[in-house]
Design a protein around this motif. Structure first.
Motif, short mmCIF file in Angstrom:
data_model
loop_
_atom_site.label_atom_id
_atom_site.label_comp_id
_atom_site.label_asym_id
_atom_site.label_seq_id
_atom_site.Cartn_x
_atom_site.Cartn_y
_atom_site.Cartn_z
N LEU A 111 -0.62 4.50 -1.48
CA LEU A 111 -0.96 5.81 -0.44
C LEU A 111 0.23 6.27 -0.22
O LEU A 111 0.88 6.00 1.04
CB LEU A 111 -1.85 5.13 0.42
CG LEU A 111 -3.14 4.86 0.18
CD1 LEU A 111 -3.78 3.94 1.19
CD2 LEU A 111 -4.06 5.80 -0.35
N TRP A 171 0.79 -1.26 -0.13
CA TRP A 171 0.00 -0.06 -0.08
C TRP A 171 0.79 1.27 0.15
O TRP A 171 0.41 2.38 -0.15
CB TRP A 171 -1.06 -0.04 1.22
CG TRP A 171 -2.21 -1.10 1.00
CD1 TRP A 171 -2.24 -2.17 1.31
CD2 TRP A 171 -3.09 -0.68 -0.05
NE1 TRP A 171 -3.50 -2.80 0.73
CE2 TRP A 171 -3.89 -1.81 0.07
CE3 TRP A 171 -3.68 0.24 -0.80
CZ2 TRP A 171 -5.14 -1.95 -0.82
CZ3 TRP A 171 -4.69 0.36 -1.61
CH2 TRP A 171 -5.51 -0.79 -1.72
N GLU A 175 -0.26 2.09 10.21
CA GLU A 175 -0.87 0.99 9.45
C GLU A 175 -0.50 -0.09 9.99
O GLU A 175 -1.22 -1.25 10.17
CB GLU A 175 -0.72 1.30 8.02
CG GLU A 175 -1.02 0.09 7.11
CD GLU A 175 -2.76 0.26 6.88
OE1 GLU A 175 -3.41 -0.64 6.47
OE2 GLU A 175 -3.24 1.26 7.50
N LEU A 224 0.90 7.25 3.61
CA LEU A 224 0.46 6.27 4.69
C LEU A 224 1.60 6.30 5.49
O LEU A 224 2.85 6.17 5.18
CB LEU A 224 0.41 4.78 3.86
CG LEU A 224 0.04 3.69 4.78
CD1 LEU A 224 -1.40 3.80 5.29
CD2 LEU A 224 0.05 2.46 3.98
#
Length: 170
Positions: A25, A21, A33, A28
């Motif tokens: 993103l 990810w 996360e 992020l």
């Protein structure tokens, strides 16, 4: 610090998830996360262990919840107290108690001070069944948190408390 070095050398599923990810993103935070994803996965793992233990002890979730609330009150409560604890209508609790009484897990006793009142008591069989299901989950919690030293578990618990205080404050 030996534990931290071991963790860095080994990867879990979440490490791959975060790597996947990050390019999608760019903003992020991989630490946030990773922590949130691991908390969700651990919570799901413990829920599955609990559900398997209920199957092993031939309990459904509502039965377990009722025994759990009753045990938490020292093994005796009124139906209205259980309804409050379970956030249920009194009629729903009556149905649960009927089923648990048929199985020999609880018994109803008339109040000695008010004939209109009933007290529900956890039987030895009910206590043993509830405790057995609890032990399975407790053993797994101890196993997974055993990856941390006593001091690390205390620190982890304190950190989670701080996070929960923020979450509970809304």
């Amino acid at each position: 610090m030996e534990h931290a070095e071991e963790a860095e050398a080994r990867r879990d599923w979440t490490d791959g998830h975060v790597e996947q990810w990050l390019p999608v993103l760019p903003g992020l935070d991989p630490v946030i996360e990773g922590a949130v994803t691991r908390m969700k996965l651990l919570s799901g793992h413990l829920r599955r262990v609990r559900e398997r233990s209920l199957v092993d002890f031939a309990l459904d979730r509502p039965e377990f919840d009722t025994l759990h609330k009753l045990a938490g009150r020292g093994g005796t409560a009124t139906p209205s107290q259980l309804a409050t604890d379970l956030d249920l209508a009194p009629a729903s609790v009556t149905g649960r108690l009927d089923a648990l009484e048929r199985r020999g897990f609880v018994r109803r006793r008339p109040s000695t001070t008010d004939r209109r009142r009933v007290h529900v008591e956890l039987t030895e069989s009910g206590r043993a069944t509830w405790a057995g299901a609890m032990d399975v989950l407790g053993d797994e919690e101890s196993r997974v948190l055993g990856a941390l030293s006593r001091e690390e578990r205390e620190l982890f618990n304190d950190m989670l408390r701080r996070i929960m205080l923020v979450a509970e404050a809304g």
